[in-house]
Design a protein around this motif. Structure first.
Motif, PDB file in Angstrom:
ATOM      1  N   ARG A 137      26.682  46.531  44.440  1.00  0.00           N
ATOM      2  CA  ARG A 137      25.458  46.385  43.631  1.00  0.00           C
ATOM      3  C   ARG A 137      25.176  47.672  42.866  1.00  0.00           C
ATOM      4  O   ARG A 137      24.772  47.657  41.714  1.00  0.00           O
ATOM      5  CB  ARG A 137      24.253  46.060  44.520  1.00  0.00           C
ATOM      6  N   LEU A 140      27.207  48.180  39.724  1.00  0.00           N
ATOM      7  CA  LEU A 140      26.813  47.397  38.549  1.00  0.00           C
ATOM      8  C   LEU A 140      25.866  48.163  37.643  1.00  0.00           C
ATOM      9  O   LEU A 140      25.704  47.821  36.480  1.00  0.00           O
ATOM     10  CB  LEU A 140      26.140  46.093  38.988  1.00  0.00           C
ATOM     11  N   PRO A 269      34.277  49.491  38.345  1.00  0.00           N
ATOM     12  CA  PRO A 269      35.345  48.701  37.755  1.00  0.00           C
ATOM     13  C   PRO A 269      36.041  49.381  36.578  1.00  0.00           C
ATOM     14  O   PRO A 269      37.176  49.092  36.283  1.00  0.00           O
ATOM     15  CB  PRO A 269      34.626  47.428  37.283  1.00  0.00           C
ATOM     16  N   LEU A 323      32.206  40.668  44.211  1.00  0.00           N
ATOM     17  CA  LEU A 323      31.613  40.186  42.964  1.00  0.00           C
ATOM     18  C   LEU A 323      32.557  39.313  42.151  1.00  0.00           C
ATOM     19  O   LEU A 323      32.150  38.666  41.194  1.00  0.00           O
ATOM     20  CB  LEU A 323      31.192  41.370  42.088  1.00  0.00           C
ATOM     21  N   GLY A 324      33.841  39.328  42.502  1.00  0.00           N
ATOM     22  CA  GLY A 324      34.808  38.614  41.672  1.00  0.00           C
ATOM     23  C   GLY A 324      35.133  39.360  40.392  1.00  0.00           C
ATOM     24  O   GLY A 324      35.605  38.783  39.433  1.00  0.00           O
ATOM     25  N   VAL A 325      34.879  40.675  40.382  1.00  0.00           N
ATOM     26  CA  VAL A 325      35.180  41.508  39.215  1.00  0.00           C
ATOM     27  C   VAL A 325      36.326  42.446  39.592  1.00  0.00           C
ATOM     28  O   VAL A 325      36.193  43.203  40.545  1.00  0.00           O
ATOM     29  CB  VAL A 325      33.957  42.365  38.827  1.00  0.00           C
ATOM     30  N   PRO A 326      37.451  42.389  38.894  1.00  0.00           N
ATOM     31  CA  PRO A 326      38.551  43.276  39.268  1.00  0.00           C
ATOM     32  C   PRO A 326      38.239  44.727  38.941  1.00  0.00           C
ATOM     33  O   PRO A 326      37.717  45.025  37.876  1.00  0.00           O
ATOM     34  CB  PRO A 326      39.726  42.769  38.435  1.00  0.00           C
ATOM     35  N   VAL A 333      45.396  41.515  38.845  1.00  0.00           N
ATOM     36  CA  VAL A 333      46.497  40.596  39.143  1.00  0.00           C
ATOM     37  C   VAL A 333      46.213  39.842  40.442  1.00  0.00           C
ATOM     38  O   VAL A 333      46.452  38.644  40.553  1.00  0.00           O
ATOM     39  CB  VAL A 333      47.838  41.351  39.229  1.00  0.00           C
ATOM     40  N   GLY A 336      43.860  37.086  39.819  1.00  0.00           N
ATOM     41  CA  GLY A 336      44.571  35.949  39.237  1.00  0.00           C
ATOM     42  C   GLY A 336      45.276  35.152  40.318  1.00  0.00           C
ATOM     43  O   GLY A 336      45.263  33.922  40.326  1.00  0.00           O
ATOM     44  N   GLN A 344      38.124  30.952  45.022  1.00  0.00           N
ATOM     45  CA  GLN A 344      37.238  31.547  44.036  1.00  0.00           C
ATOM     46  C   GLN A 344      36.784  32.902  44.547  1.00  0.00           C
ATOM     47  O   GLN A 344      36.042  32.972  45.523  1.00  0.00           O
ATOM     48  CB  GLN A 344      36.050  30.618  43.800  1.00  0.00           C
ATOM     49  N   PRO A 345      37.249  33.994  43.929  1.00  0.00           N
ATOM     50  CA  PRO A 345      36.803  35.301  44.407  1.00  0.00           C
ATOM     51  C   PRO A 345      35.319  35.472  44.134  1.00  0.00           C
ATOM     52  O   PRO A 345      34.784  34.864  43.217  1.00  0.00           O
ATOM     53  CB  PRO A 345      37.612  36.301  43.583  1.00  0.00           C
ATOM     54  N   PRO A 347      31.251  36.616  46.051  1.00  0.00           N
ATOM     55  CA  PRO A 347      30.516  36.732  47.318  1.00  0.00           C
ATOM     56  C   PRO A 347      30.724  35.543  48.247  1.00  0.00           C
ATOM     57  O   PRO A 347      30.684  35.687  49.462  1.00  0.00           O
ATOM     58  CB  PRO A 347      29.059  36.825  46.874  1.00  0.00           C
ATOM     59  N   LEU A 348      30.964  34.380  47.649  1.00  0.00           N
ATOM     60  CA  LEU A 348      31.074  33.193  48.501  1.00  0.00           C
ATOM     61  C   LEU A 348      32.403  33.096  49.227  1.00  0.00           C
ATOM     62  O   LEU A 348      32.582  32.256  50.097  1.00  0.00           O
ATOM     63  CB  LEU A 348      30.831  31.935  47.673  1.00  0.00           C
ATOM     64  N   HIS A 352      33.133  30.682  52.295  1.00  0.00           N
ATOM     65  CA  HIS A 352      34.062  29.556  52.188  1.00  0.00           C
ATOM     66  C   HIS A 352      35.395  29.828  52.864  1.00  0.00           C
ATOM     67  O   HIS A 352      36.018  28.923  53.399  1.00  0.00           O
ATOM     68  CB  HIS A 352      34.306  29.218  50.713  1.00  0.00           C
TER      69      HIS A 352
ATOM     70  N   PRO B  38      50.543  39.658  33.744  1.00  0.00           N
ATOM     71  CA  PRO B  38      50.445  38.637  34.782  1.00  0.00           C
ATOM     72  C   PRO B  38      49.000  38.392  35.211  1.00  0.00           C
ATOM     73  O   PRO B  38      48.167  39.279  35.128  1.00  0.00           O
ATOM     74  CB  PRO B  38      51.251  39.215  35.935  1.00  0.00           C
ATOM     75  N   GLY B  39      48.735  37.171  35.653  1.00  0.00           N
ATOM     76  CA  GLY B  39      47.417  36.859  36.207  1.00  0.00           C
ATOM     77  C   GLY B  39      46.453  36.199  35.242  1.00  0.00           C
ATOM     78  O   GLY B  39      45.483  35.602  35.650  1.00  0.00           O
ATOM     79  N   GLY B 190      37.658  42.112  33.266  1.00  0.00           N
ATOM     80  CA  GLY B 190      36.562  41.924  34.199  1.00  0.00           C
ATOM     81  C   GLY B 190      35.331  42.765  33.907  1.00  0.00           C
ATOM     82  O   GLY B 190      34.247  42.476  34.411  1.00  0.00           O
ATOM     83  N   LEU B 193      32.216  40.847  32.757  1.00  0.00           N
ATOM     84  CA  LEU B 193      31.395  40.197  33.786  1.00  0.00           C
ATOM     85  C   LEU B 193      30.519  41.231  34.492  1.00  0.00           C
ATOM     86  O   LEU B 193      29.338  40.988  34.748  1.00  0.00           O
ATOM     87  CB  LEU B 193      32.299  39.473  34.787  1.00  0.00           C
ATOM     88  N   ALA B 194      31.096  42.396  34.765  1.00  0.00           N
ATOM     89  CA  ALA B 194      30.315  43.467  35.392  1.00  0.00           C
ATOM     90  C   ALA B 194      29.154  43.865  34.487  1.00  0.00           C
ATOM     91  O   ALA B 194      28.055  44.127  34.969  1.00  0.00           O
ATOM     92  CB  ALA B 194      31.208  44.668  35.688  1.00  0.00           C
ATOM     93  N   GLY B 198      25.297  43.533  35.624  1.00  0.00           N
ATOM     94  CA  GLY B 198      24.464  44.724  35.628  1.00  0.00           C
ATOM     95  C   GLY B 198      23.351  44.663  34.598  1.00  0.00           C
ATOM     96  O   GLY B 198      22.589  45.617  34.453  1.00  0.00           O
ATOM     97  N   ALA B 217      27.555  31.788  43.368  1.00  0.00           N
ATOM     98  CA  ALA B 217      26.872  32.751  44.216  1.00  0.00           C
ATOM     99  C   ALA B 217      25.428  32.973  43.788  1.00  0.00           C
ATOM    100  O   ALA B 217      24.673  33.663  44.473  1.00  0.00           O
ATOM    101  CB  ALA B 217      27.624  34.072  44.187  1.00  0.00           C
TER     102      ALA B 217
END
Lengths: 509, 328
Positions: A137, A140, A269, A323-326, A333, A336, A344-345, A347-348, A352, B38-39, B190, B193-194, B198, B217
C-alpha cells in the motif's frame, strides 16, 4: 497467529519432494544463467515458461522463483571473477568484488557474496511475511514525481561517490542519460537518434552497455599489459571458499543495514535491482570509516550490494502477489505465467489459492537455503577460472559477451554497439572516469525521463509537482545531502585533530 | 551441351523440391514469432495456439515460439521481410500491426505479411480508483466535454496505440470535441495499474484482462468495457458496455496468425485449415475461457478484407487527433 499457521501450511506445500526437486533445478538453472553475461533472471523464467503449462501452478511458480533467486546469486560470480556483471543488479558487485579477486581473495569474495545474498534474502523473506500488505500500500504512494525524485537521488548519490571525481562522475552520468534517449519516445512515438534502423527503435539495451563497458572494456584494457603481465597474473593455488573472522566483522553490519534498503526498493514497481545494489554501495561508502578502500577490494563494498539485490528480488514479489502489479521484468513474466495457469494474481490469490500463495512464500525461505548450498561448492569450481591464462581467457570472455548480447534481440546490431561500448569503457578506464554513474544512468534514464514527463502532464506543466509530497521532498533533500556530504565530511575531518592513520584493516595475506 | 544438361538437372531438382514442398508440408520445424517479450498478449496467443496445434496433432512438425521484441512489433515485422516466401515462418499480430504503420513508426504495414486467420477478440476496459468521483462512463465524458484536460487518462501503450485509441474512440463517439487535448499519459506495463491504484491518474484505459484481479479485490471500479455485448461470466459481467451507456462504439483487440510475405498458396491453405480445426477443439475453448478471450475465427480472405477496412477506420481516427503520419 494466523500468519504463522498459513506459513506452516505454505511449508507443507513447498517442501514436498517434487517441489524441492524443482526448486533445486530452478536454483541451478538460475545460477548458471545468472553467471552468463546477458542472460539474466527474466531470460531464465521465460525459457522455463513453456514447461510450466503441464505443471501444477504452485510447482511452476516455485521453480520460477528459484530461477529468479538463483540468478541473483549467480549474477555476481562473473562480476567478481571476470569483472563482467551477469546483469544490472550485479554491476555494483564488480566495484569491490573484482579488486578482491585481483588481490588473490577470490575465494573470500565468492563466499561473502553468497553469505550476504543468503542473509539479505532470508531477512527479506521474513519481512515479506510480516509486512507485505502495508508495504505494498505504501509503494502505491509512489507516482511519477516520486519515481523521478527517487532516481534523481540515486544518480546524485552515485555521481557524488567521490569528491575528487565529482566532475568526472557528472560527465559519466550525462553520457549515460544521453544513451537512453535513443529509440522511440514513449510519450510521442517520435524516433530519436535511430538513423532509420529498426533495431535501434527500442533503444540501446542496458545489458549491452554493461557488458561492453565492463567485459569488453576490461579485455581491451588488459590487452595493453597482456605481454608484460604474462603468466604471473594468474592464480595457481586456491583456498577454501570461506571468509575470515575479520571480513565477517566488517561485513555483518553493512549486510544488515542495506537489506532493508534493497527490500524497500524492490517493492517499488518502477525501481529495480540495479538501483538497490548501487544505493547500498553508495550508502556503505559514505558511512564507512575508510571510504578510500572502496573500489580497491573492501569486503563490505561487496557484501552490501549483494545483500541488497537479493532483498530487492524478494521485495519485487510483493506488488505482484498482493496487488497483481509486476515489480520487475522478471515478475512481469511470472505474472503472465500465473494468468496462463488460470490464476488471477492479486490480493484474492491468498483466498482463492492459498496453496499457491503461501507455498511460494515458504519457498522464498527454502530456495534461499538451496541456493546457498549450491553456490558455495560451485564457487570452488568456478574460482579456477582465474588459473586460465589471459590469452585464453580473454577470447573466451569475448565469445561469451557476444553470445550474451545476441540473445537480447537476436540481432547483429548488438555486436556493433557492444564493441562501441567496449571502446567507451576502455577510454573511461584510461582517463579514470567512474563507470558507475554511466551504468546507473543507462538503467534508469528512460524511466526517469518518462516519470518527469508523466509528472508534467499530470500537473499541466507545473514544476511544483516535484515537491508535492513528503516523499518527493525527502528524496530531493537526500540528493542534495549526498552531493554535499563528501565536502562536509572532509571539513569535519579537518577540524578534528589528525588521528594516527587508522590501521589499514589488517592485510589478509 | 554440357550447360544445357546442367540446366535441365537444376530444373529437375527445383521441380522435385517444389513438389515435395507442397505435399510434405510441414516437414521441418516452424519458427513461430511473438513480436514482443514473453508473458504478454502476443506471446500468450502464439504459445497457446502452437500448443494446441501440436498437441491435437493438427501440425506434426515442432512449433517453437521465439520472442522478437522491439519497436511495438516493428522489429519482428522487419525480420519476417527476410523470410518472404518461407512457409515455416509464422507470426502473431493485433491492432498495433496497423497502428505502428499509421503513426509513421515503420513503412511496413499489414500488406507486408500474409494473413492466415484471425483467432480471438479481446476488449478494452476503463477503470477508476474505488473512491473516484466518476460513477459511470457518462461522468467521465461530461468532464471531458467541459475540459478535455481535466481527466488524466493513464494507459500502458504509447500514444497512438491501443489504450490511447480506445479512449479517443469512445470520446469521439460521445461527441467530445478537442480530442487532441485529452491528457493521455503512457506508462510501462504494470506501472499503469499501480498509477491507478495509487490515484495518480484519474482513469485507466487498458485491456480487460488487466483489470479483473484488482476489480475482484475491490481496489478499483470498472466503468465500461468496449465489447459489443456484456461479458458473460466473471467479475466483468456486472460492468456495462459503452453502448449501454449511450456511447455507440466498440473497440476490438483482435489477434490473428500471419505468415511471412508471399507465403505460398498451398501452405497458407494448410495452416488456415489447421487453425480452423484448432479453434473447434475443447482445449482451445478452455484456453479462451481461462484468458477471457472471445473466440472469433476468420479465414484468410475475410481476415484480409477486415484488415483493410479496420486500417481505414484507424486512419480516420488518427487523422482526427493529428497522430496520423506517413512513414518517410
Amino acid at each position: 497467529m494466523d500468519i504463522l499457521q498459513s506459513l506452516l501450511y505454505g511449508f507443507s506445500v513447498a517442501a514436498t519432494p517434487i517441489n524441492l526437486a524443482y526448486m533445486a533445478f530452478g536454483s541451478v538453472l538460475g545460477t548458471v544463467l545468472g553467471m552468463l553475461p546477458g542472460l539474466g533472471p527474466s531470460t531464465g523464467v521465460a525459457l522455463f515458461l513453456p514447461l510450466t503449462y503441464a505443471m501444477r501452478p504452485e510447482t511452476a511458480l516455485i521453480t520460477m522463483c528459484a530461477i529468479y533467486y538463483g540468478a541473483m546469486f549467480g549474477g555476481s560470480r562473473s562480476s567478481i571473477l571476470l569483472n563482467i556483471p551477469g546483469d544490472g543488479a550485479a554491476v555494483a558487485s564488480c566495484f569491490d568484488g573484482y579488486p578482491m579477486a585481483q588481490k588473490g581473495q577470490a575465494e573470500a569474495a565468492l563466499a561473502i557474496s553468497a553469505i550476504a545474498s543468503f542473509i539479505g534474502g532470508l531477512l527479506s523473506a521474513v519481512a515479506f511475511v510480516a509486512l507485505a500488505v502495508p508495504m505494498a500500500r505504501f509503494a502505491l504512494r509512489f507516482g511519477p514525481p516520486e519515481y523521478f525524485t527517487l532516481m534523481v537521488f540515486a544518480l546524485a548519490a552515485t555521481a557524488a561517490i567521490s569528491k575528487e571525481a565529482l566532475l568526472k562522475g557528472m560527465i559519466s552520468l550525462l553520457i549515460g542519460l544521453m544513451i537512453t534517449t535513443v529509440g522511440i519516445d514513449l510519450q510521442s512515438g517520435v524516433q530519436r537518434f535511430t538513423f532509420g534502423l529498426p533495431e535501434l527503435q527500442s533503444g540501446i539495451d542496458f545489458v549491452v552497455v554493461i557488458i561492453g563497458v565492463y567485459g569488453i572494456g576490461e579485455v581491451f584494457k588488459n590487452f595493453e599489459t597482456i605481454k608484460a603481465k604474462g603468466a604471473q597474473a594468474i592464480q595457481r593455488k586456491f583456498g577454501r571458499i570461506w571468509i575470515s573472522m575479520e571480513q565477517w566483522k566488517r561485513s555483518w553490519i553493512p549486510i544488515l543495514r542495506q537489506t532493508p534498503v534493497g527490500f524497500l526498493i524492490g517493492i517499488l514497481p518502477g525501481a529495480g535491482g540495479t538501483i538497490a545494489a548501487m544505493m547500498a554501495y553508495n550508502n556503505e561508502k559514505q558511512l564507512s570509516k575508510h571510504p578510500e578502500e572502496f573500489g580497491k577490494g573492501a569486503v563490505e563494498g561487496l557484501a552490501a550490494p549483494e545483500a541488497a539485490n537479493n532483498a530487492c528480488s524478494i521485495g519485487a514479489m510483493i506488488p505482484m502477489m498482493t496487488l497483481g502489479v509486476p515489480g520487475s521484468g522478471t515478475t512481469a513474466v511470472m505474472l503472465g505465467a500465473l494468468l496462463i495457469l488460470g490464476l488471477q494474481p492479486g490480493p484474492l490469490l491468498f483466498q482463492h489459492h492459498p496453496d499457491v500463495a503461501w507455498g511460494v512464500i515458504a519457498s522464498l525461505f527454502l530456495a534461499n537455503v538451496v541456493c546457498a548450498i549450491i553456490n558455495i561448492p560451485l564457487a570452488g569450481a568456478l574460482v579456477r577460472v582465474l588459473s586460465v591464462p589471459p590469452r585464453i581467457l580473454y577470447p573466451l570472455v569475448i565469445v561469451l559477451a557476444l553470445l550474451g548480447v545476441y540473445t537480447i534481440n537476436y540481432s547483429v546490431m548488438e555486436f556493433h554497439i557492444l564493441v562501441l561500448f567496449g571502446l567507451v569503457g576502455y577510454f573511461m578506464k584510461s582517463f579514470k572516469i567512474p563507470t558507475a554513474p554511466l551504468i546507473l544512468a543507462v538503467v534508469v534514464g528512460q524511466s526517469m525521463e518518462q516519470s518527469f514527463r508523466q509528472s508534467l502532464m499530470l500537473s499541466d506543466g507545473a514544476l511544483s509537482i516535484f515537491v508535492r509530497s513528503p516523499i518527493c521532498i525527502t528524496l530531493l533533500a537526500l540528493a542534495a545531502v549526498s552531493i554535499a556530504w563528501p565536502f562536509v565530511s572532509d571539513m569535519i575531518k579537518r577540524k578534528e585533530p589528525p588521528k594516527p592513520a587508522h590501521a589499514p584493516a589488517a592485510p589478509e595475506e | 551441351m554440357r550447360r544445357s544438361i546442367l540446366l535441365l538437372l537444376a530444373l529437375a531438382v527445383l521441380f522435385v523440391a517444389g513438389a515435395a514442398f507442397a505435399s510434405d508440408y510441414p516437414s521441418k520445424p516452424f519458427e513461430c514469432i511473438a513480436p514482443a517479450g514473453p508473458g504478454g498478449g502476443w506471446d500468450t496467443t502464439m504459445r497457446m495456439a502452437t500448443k494446441v496445434l501440436t498437441e491435437e496433432g493438427l501440425v506434426k512438425s515442432p512449433m517453437p515460439v521465439i520472442n522478437k521484441p522491439g519497436g511495438g512489433g516493428g522489429v519482428a515485422l522487419a525480420y519476417v521481410q527476410k523470410k518472404a516466401g518461407d512457409p515455416y515462418s509464422l507470426i502473431v499480430y493485433s491492432p498495433p500491426l496497423l497502428l505502428i504503420n499509421l503513426t509513421g513508426q515503420t513503412e511496413l504495414s499489414y500488406k507486408n505479411v500474409t494473413p492466415i486467420a484471425m483467432l480471438i477478440n479481446d476488449y478494452g476496459a476503463f477503470a477508476v480508483p474505488k473512491d473516484s468521483p466518476y460513477q459511470s462512463m457518462t461522468d467521465v465524458i461530461e468532464a471531458l466535454k467541459k475540459d478535455p484536460k481535466s481527466v488524466k487518462i493513464g494507459g500502458a501503450s504509447s500514444p497512438g496505440s491501443m489504450d490511447h485509441l480506445q479512449i479517443l474512440q469512445a470520446a469521439h463517439a460521445a461527441g467530445v470535441s478537442g480530442l487532441k487535448e485529452i491528457a493521455y499519459i503512457p506508462f510501462q506495463g504494470g506501472e499503469s495499474l499501480a498509477a491507478l491504484l495509487g490515484g495518480h491518474v484519474g482513469v485507466l484505459s487498458t485491456g480487460m484482462a488487466e483489470v479483473v484481479g484488482p476489480l475482484e479485490a475491490g481496489d478499483i471500479r470498472v466503468l465500461a468495457v468496449t465489447s459489443p455485448e456484456r461479458i458473460a461470466e466473471g467479475p466483468l459481467a456486472a460492468v456495462p458496455t459503452l453502448k449501454e451507456q449511450g456511447i455507440d462504439t466498440v473497440f476490438i483487440n483482435w489477434r490473428g496468425i500471419f505468415g511471412a510475405p508471399d507465403m505460398p498458396q498451398a501452405e497458407k491453405a494448410f495452416m488456415e485449415d489447421a487453425l480452423g480445426k484448432m479453434v473447434q477443439t475443447a482445449s482451445w475453448d478452455e484456453i479462451c475461457k481461462r484468458n477471457g478471450w472471445t473466440k472469433a475465427f476468420m479465414g484468410s480472405s475475410d481476415f484480409a478484407t477486415f484488415l483493410e477496412k479496420t486500417n481505414e477506420e484507424y486512419k480516420t481516427l488518427l487523422t482526427e487527433i493529428g497522430l496520423y503520419k506517413q512513414a518517410q
